[in-house]
Design an enzyme around this catalytic site. Structure first.
Site, PDB file in Angstrom:
ATOM      1  N   TYR A  54     -13.814  -3.750  11.213  1.00 16.14           N
ATOM      2  CA  TYR A  54     -12.488  -3.125  11.141  1.00 16.14           C
ATOM      3  C   TYR A  54     -11.697  -3.439  12.403  1.00 16.14           C
ATOM      4  O   TYR A  54     -10.518  -3.808  12.340  1.00 16.14           O
ATOM      5  CB  TYR A  54     -12.630  -1.616  10.963  1.00 16.14           C
ATOM      6  CG  TYR A  54     -11.307  -0.888  10.872  1.00 16.14           C
ATOM      7  CD1 TYR A  54     -10.442  -1.104   9.802  1.00 16.14           C
ATOM      8  CD2 TYR A  54     -10.916   0.017  11.870  1.00 16.14           C
ATOM      9  CE1 TYR A  54      -9.225  -0.448   9.719  1.00 16.14           C
ATOM     10  CE2 TYR A  54      -9.699   0.681  11.784  1.00 16.14           C
ATOM     11  CZ  TYR A  54      -8.858   0.450  10.708  1.00 16.14           C
ATOM     12  OH  TYR A  54      -7.650   1.103  10.627  1.00 16.14           O
ATOM     13  N   GLY A  78       0.811  -1.208   0.000  1.00  9.61           N
ATOM     14  CA  GLY A  78       0.000   0.000   0.000  1.00  9.61           C
ATOM     15  C   GLY A  78       0.845   1.259   0.000  1.00  9.61           C
ATOM     16  O   GLY A  78       0.524   2.238   0.681  1.00  9.61           O
ATOM     17  N   ALA A  79       1.914   1.259  -0.803  1.00  8.03           N
ATOM     18  CA  ALA A  79       2.913   2.326  -0.714  1.00  8.03           C
ATOM     19  C   ALA A  79       2.727   3.454  -1.715  1.00  8.03           C
ATOM     20  O   ALA A  79       3.603   4.303  -1.841  1.00  8.03           O
ATOM     21  CB  ALA A  79       4.315   1.724  -0.883  1.00  8.03           C
ATOM     22  N   ASN A  80       1.609   3.482  -2.416  1.00  7.69           N
ATOM     23  CA  ASN A  80       1.420   4.555  -3.393  1.00  7.69           C
ATOM     24  C   ASN A  80       0.820   5.812  -2.770  1.00  7.69           C
ATOM     25  O   ASN A  80       0.799   6.872  -3.395  1.00  7.69           O
ATOM     26  CB  ASN A  80       0.537   4.086  -4.555  1.00  7.69           C
ATOM     27  CG  ASN A  80      -0.861   3.714  -4.093  1.00  7.69           C
ATOM     28  OD1 ASN A  80      -1.025   2.758  -3.348  1.00  7.69           O
ATOM     29  ND2 ASN A  80      -1.871   4.458  -4.529  1.00  7.69           N
ATOM     30  N   THR A  81       0.360   5.728  -1.520  1.00  7.43           N
ATOM     31  CA  THR A  81      -0.264   6.879  -0.885  1.00  7.43           C
ATOM     32  C   THR A  81      -0.176   6.762   0.628  1.00  7.43           C
ATOM     33  O   THR A  81       0.137   5.697   1.170  1.00  7.43           O
ATOM     34  CB  THR A  81      -1.753   6.999  -1.314  1.00  7.43           C
ATOM     35  OG1 THR A  81      -2.299   8.225  -0.835  1.00  7.43           O
ATOM     36  CG2 THR A  81      -2.565   5.846  -0.761  1.00  7.43           C
ATOM     37  N   GLY A  82      -0.452   7.871   1.324  1.00  7.19           N
ATOM     38  CA  GLY A  82      -0.596   7.847   2.768  1.00  7.19           C
ATOM     39  C   GLY A  82       0.603   7.334   3.536  1.00  7.19           C
ATOM     40  O   GLY A  82       1.761   7.647   3.236  1.00  7.19           O
ATOM     41  N   GLY A 137       1.912   4.363   3.762  1.00  4.75           N
ATOM     42  CA  GLY A 137       2.822   3.514   3.003  1.00  4.75           C
ATOM     43  C   GLY A 137       3.786   4.312   2.157  1.00  4.75           C
ATOM     44  O   GLY A 137       4.981   4.000   2.077  1.00  4.75           O
ATOM     45  N   SER A 189      -3.953  -0.709  14.597  1.00  7.56           N
ATOM     46  CA  SER A 189      -4.687   0.530  14.811  1.00  7.56           C
ATOM     47  C   SER A 189      -5.176   0.589  16.255  1.00  7.56           C
ATOM     48  O   SER A 189      -5.412  -0.450  16.890  1.00  7.56           O
ATOM     49  CB  SER A 189      -5.900   0.592  13.864  1.00  7.56           C
ATOM     50  OG  SER A 189      -6.805   1.609  14.237  1.00  7.56           O
TER      51      SER A 189
END
Length: 310
Positions: free
Chosen positions: A173, A22-26, A28, A146
């Site tokens: 979640y 998940g490294a394309n945003t946020g 990550g 989380s």
């Protein structure tokens, strides 16, 4: 407040290979960026390759992009095969990607989306890559959880893991984030006899990222008002993961999060998780169920006869 730990404290990462999901945003993206800037070879493991390429172009350093859709066990296996073909070893696996409180959906394999993506996808990926981590002294698996794992009613619903009978997006979640911790602690128990690889957990507190897009409408309305008062930037939220991944003083089985009030924001340091996250029986039961659901068996590690991680 503890002594402030920042990106400047990340040791030289030259010669290390890091895989960040998940490294394309946020979170990550910020994690990958910081590791690359300190010299690591970083693989952005992302569902959308084009977005991954755009993210990679914004990072200075040795960065590659890998197609990984955690909602598909076939994609997870393909990604693991690709990493085996292109890398002799991995130093850091950062299980960061996730979804938060979407309407009821299922993965391609029929799992509830949050449990399937946040836990089962990463469980399978870790098991399939572990042989690339085990030979490397000092290698680490960092799993991002989380503060939601502490919410009221958070539990592993073994009688209805996929929420087929009814669906509560918040509780689902919380289940997935509790599962992240149970997995991280049980993995450390099994890795301990090897002495080369450690499993660590982290959480970002409250960070401003795209995850809020799936929040219930009422939460989305108040987020712009409340968020700036209690949350931190994505770069700040990435610091617990970065410390867990790089600080030489880190020990297997630790959990890193912000040191501020309610752990919403602050400097990254060791924090505690909920009492049930340390339940060894629960950890082992989830592990067995996860192996059955994913069909992934972890190589060369067996449960250690040690006290449960605390």
């Amino acid at each position: 407040m503890t002594e402030k730990w920042t990106e400047r404290d990340i040791p030289d990462q030259k010669g290390r290979v890091a895989v960040v999901t998940g490294a394309n945003t946020g979170l990550g993206f910020e994690t990958a960026r910081a590791l690359a800037e300190r010299g690591a070879t970083v693989v952005l493991a992302v569902r959308d390759v084009e977005k991954g390429k755009k993210a990679a172009a914004r990072i200075s350093g040795d960065v590659g992009v890998l197609a990984l859709d955690l909602t598909s066990l076939e994609s997870v296996r393909d990604a693991a095969a690709e990493l085996h073909a292109t890398h002799d070893s991995i130093d850091l696996l950062i299980n960061n990607a996730g979804v938060m409180m979407p309407p009821k959906q299922t993965t391609r394999d029929g799992f509830e989306l949050q449990f399937g993506t946040n836990h089962l996808g990463h469980f399978a990926l870790t098991g399939l890559l572990l042989d690339l981590l085990l030979p490397v002294p000092g290698s680490r698996v960092v799993t991002v959880s989380s503060i939601a794992h502490r919410t009221g009613g958070a539990a592993i619903h073994f009688d209805d893991l996929q929420w087929d009978r009814s669906y509560d997006r918040t509780a689902a979640y919380a289940q997935s984030k509790l599962a992240n911790l149970l997995f991280a602690y049980e993995l450390q128990r099994r890795l301990a006899p090897r002495g080369t690889t450690v499993s660590v957990a982290a959480h970002p507190g409250l960070a401003s990222t795209e995850l809020v897009r799936d929040l219930p409408a009422a939460m989305r309305l108040i987020a712009p008002v409340i968020g700036p008062l209690v949350s931190q930037s994505a770069a700040g939220g990435a610091l617990p993961s970065l410390r867990a991944a790089t600080d030489p003083a880190v020990l297997g089985g630790q959990y890193y999060g912000p040191d501020g009030r309610s752990e919403f924001r602050g400097n990254p340091h060791v924090v505690s998780s909920s009492p049930q996250s340390y339940d060894g029986t629960l950890q082992q039961r989830l592990w067995t169920v996860s192996e059955d659901l994913t069909g992934v068996k972890f190589p060369e590690i067996q449960p250690a006869l040690v006290e449960q991680v605390k």
